[in-house]
Design a protein around this motif. Structure first.
Motif, mmCIF file in Angstrom:
data_model
loop_
_atom_site.group_PDB
_atom_site.id
_atom_site.type_symbol
_atom_site.label_atom_id
_atom_site.label_comp_id
_atom_site.label_asym_id
_atom_site.label_seq_id
_atom_site.Cartn_x
_atom_site.Cartn_y
_atom_site.Cartn_z
ATOM 1 N N HIS A 155 0.792 -1.185 0.310
ATOM 2 C CA HIS A 155 0.153 -0.039 -0.162
ATOM 3 C C HIS A 155 0.767 1.144 -0.224
ATOM 4 O O HIS A 155 0.468 2.247 0.581
ATOM 5 C CB HIS A 155 -1.069 -0.036 1.356
ATOM 6 N N ALA A 156 2.173 1.433 -0.563
ATOM 7 C CA ALA A 156 2.713 2.530 -0.765
ATOM 8 C C ALA A 156 2.552 3.000 -2.182
ATOM 9 O O ALA A 156 2.082 2.268 -3.281
ATOM 10 C CB ALA A 156 4.172 2.141 -0.695
ATOM 11 N N THR A 157 2.743 4.327 -2.363
ATOM 12 C CA THR A 157 2.891 4.991 -3.775
ATOM 13 C C THR A 157 4.156 4.717 -4.328
ATOM 14 O O THR A 157 5.099 4.321 -3.812
ATOM 15 C CB THR A 157 2.595 6.631 -3.444
ATOM 16 N N CYS A 158 3.693 4.859 -5.574
ATOM 17 C CA CYS A 158 5.095 4.710 -6.581
ATOM 18 C C CYS A 158 6.437 5.588 -5.977
ATOM 19 O O CYS A 158 7.432 5.201 -6.229
ATOM 20 C CB CYS A 158 4.940 4.808 -8.100
ATOM 21 N N GLU A 159 5.909 6.799 -5.588
ATOM 22 C CA GLU A 159 7.052 7.850 -5.300
ATOM 23 C C GLU A 159 7.707 7.193 -3.914
ATOM 24 O O GLU A 159 9.014 7.075 -3.677
ATOM 25 C CB GLU A 159 6.763 9.073 -4.875
ATOM 26 N N GLU A 160 7.042 6.474 -3.124
ATOM 27 C CA GLU A 160 7.238 5.650 -1.786
ATOM 28 C C GLU A 160 8.281 4.497 -2.031
ATOM 29 O O GLU A 160 9.220 4.171 -1.570
ATOM 30 C CB GLU A 160 6.200 5.495 -0.933
ATOM 31 N N LEU A 163 11.650 5.520 -3.406
ATOM 32 C CA LEU A 163 12.562 6.127 -2.170
ATOM 33 C C LEU A 163 12.984 4.826 -1.553
ATOM 34 O O LEU A 163 14.205 4.840 -1.148
ATOM 35 C CB LEU A 163 11.651 6.988 -1.226
ATOM 36 N N VAL A 164 11.978 3.806 -1.355
ATOM 37 C CA VAL A 164 12.568 2.681 -0.135
ATOM 38 C C VAL A 164 13.453 1.862 -1.010
ATOM 39 O O VAL A 164 14.583 1.421 -0.496
ATOM 40 C CB VAL A 164 11.562 2.084 0.560
ATOM 41 N N HIS A 165 13.367 1.746 -2.285
ATOM 42 C CA HIS A 165 13.884 0.919 -3.229
ATOM 43 C C HIS A 165 15.417 1.370 -3.182
ATOM 44 O O HIS A 165 16.496 0.650 -3.509
ATOM 45 C CB HIS A 165 13.543 0.648 -4.325
#
Length: 328
Positions: A155-160, A163-165
């Motif tokens: 349930h994360a956005t593509c922007e999130e 970032l985490v990737h």
């Protein structure tokens, strides 16, 4: 059961087993821990080797059940559990992405699951009160320490996701994906494929509806589907056309609508692993057999032309909801 690569060095069975409903969500009336244990054992017999749970399911009891059921098979399968959601005194979900909490949560999951290392540890929800790089960095430390093999996020956005990737590699994302829930096809699924990340598709049977065996008038008062707009009486009547369309396609192949629905989910990409849940061995066998169903271009076209589900939430609505109905 054939294998699917989530990443180049992380493979799992092409169909997994979602364990949530064994302890959580659909009400206590039909829960049977001993039958659930038999379902898990039968899944192993079928070659299913990824089992999805979360500490918040129960809470805690679903992890305990899975840990007990796996027993000596624990090291032969991938346990996928989640952290970052807690149940408050009022029974509502709250997000907690604080690094110190996540470490405590991991220790609790390891203990309940009876293992020294979690195969796939997933952030259930992003906590807007905590910088995401701090949350994800703490999870990455658990991998470095050997308590976790790989990380996932839901349930994360593509922007999130981007970032985490960049902080620590994502092995798999987890979102709802089914014939009647297609919002991730436009952004999250393409992102996962572009970045070589696996996609765990929960609720590929539309929380049972696409199997054609759910009677909304018989749902118990504690069943979370009562709060899902797709299960309102009006929506159920309209959405029956989707089930009938799946049945017609299944008739061409001599299979069930459930098998068609699961096969459609797998057909969305070579990195997609559906994780349908069930509490009964009979339905488990039906679900697992979908691995052998190859839908034709005509089948896929006919599914594409089915009506959209009445009550389907947009991606923004789905992501922001705090309702326990909309969860993996």
């Amino acid at each position: 059961m054939r294998q699917t690569n989530l990443t180049d060095d992380f493979s799992v069975s092409a169909i997994g087993l979602g364990c949530s409903s064994m302890s959580h969500g659909y009400g206590p009336a039909d829960r049977d821990d001993e039958e659930s244990v038999r379902v898990i054992h039968r899944a192993i017999d079928y070659g299913i080797d990824i089992f999805d749970t979360a500490d918040v399911y129960g809470p805690y009891t679903n992890e305990q059940l899975l840990g007990r059921a796996l027993g000596s098979h624990r090291d032969d399968v991938t346990i996928a559990t989640k952290c970052g959601l807690v149940v408050g005194p009022d029974g509502k979900f709250r997000r907690n992405g604080r690094p110190e909490y996540l470490r405590t949560a991991c220790e609790g999951s390891l203990r309940r699951l009876g293992t020294d290392s979690i195969g796939l540890y997933q952030l259930h929800r992003v906590d807007p009160a905590v910088p995401l790089v701090e949350t994800w960095g703490a999870l990455g430390e658990l991998v470095t320490e050997g308590k976790v093999r790989a990380l996932g996020i839901s349930h994360a956005t593509c922007e999130e996701l981007e970032l985490v990737h960049s902080v620590f590699p994502i092995t798999a994302v987890q979102y709802e994906l089914s014939v009647w829930s297609t919002s991730t096809l436009d952004d999250v699924l393409p992102w996962s494929q572009k970045n070589g990340v696996g996609f765990l598709a929960f609720a590929p049977l539309g929380r049972g509806y696409l199997s054609g065996h759910v009677d909304h008038t018989a749902l118990g008062a504690d069943d979370s589907r009562n709060r899902d707009p797709r299960f309102s009486p009006d929506a159920m009547s309209v959405n029956q056309a989707i089930v009938e369309g799946l049945r017609a396609i299944g008739a061409r192949h001599g299979v069930t609508s459930a098998q068609v629905a699961i096969a459609w989910t797998m057909a969305q990409g070579g990195n997609v692993v559906p994780i349908p849940g069930t509490r009964r061995r009979h339905w488990l066998g039906d679900n697992a057999a979908a691995v052998d169903l190859l839908l034709t271009p005509e089948d896929l076209r006919d599914i594409h032309n089915l009506p959209s589900a009445m009550g389907e939430m947009s991606w923004d609505q789905f992501r922001s909801t705090g309702s326990p109905t909309h969860r993996s």
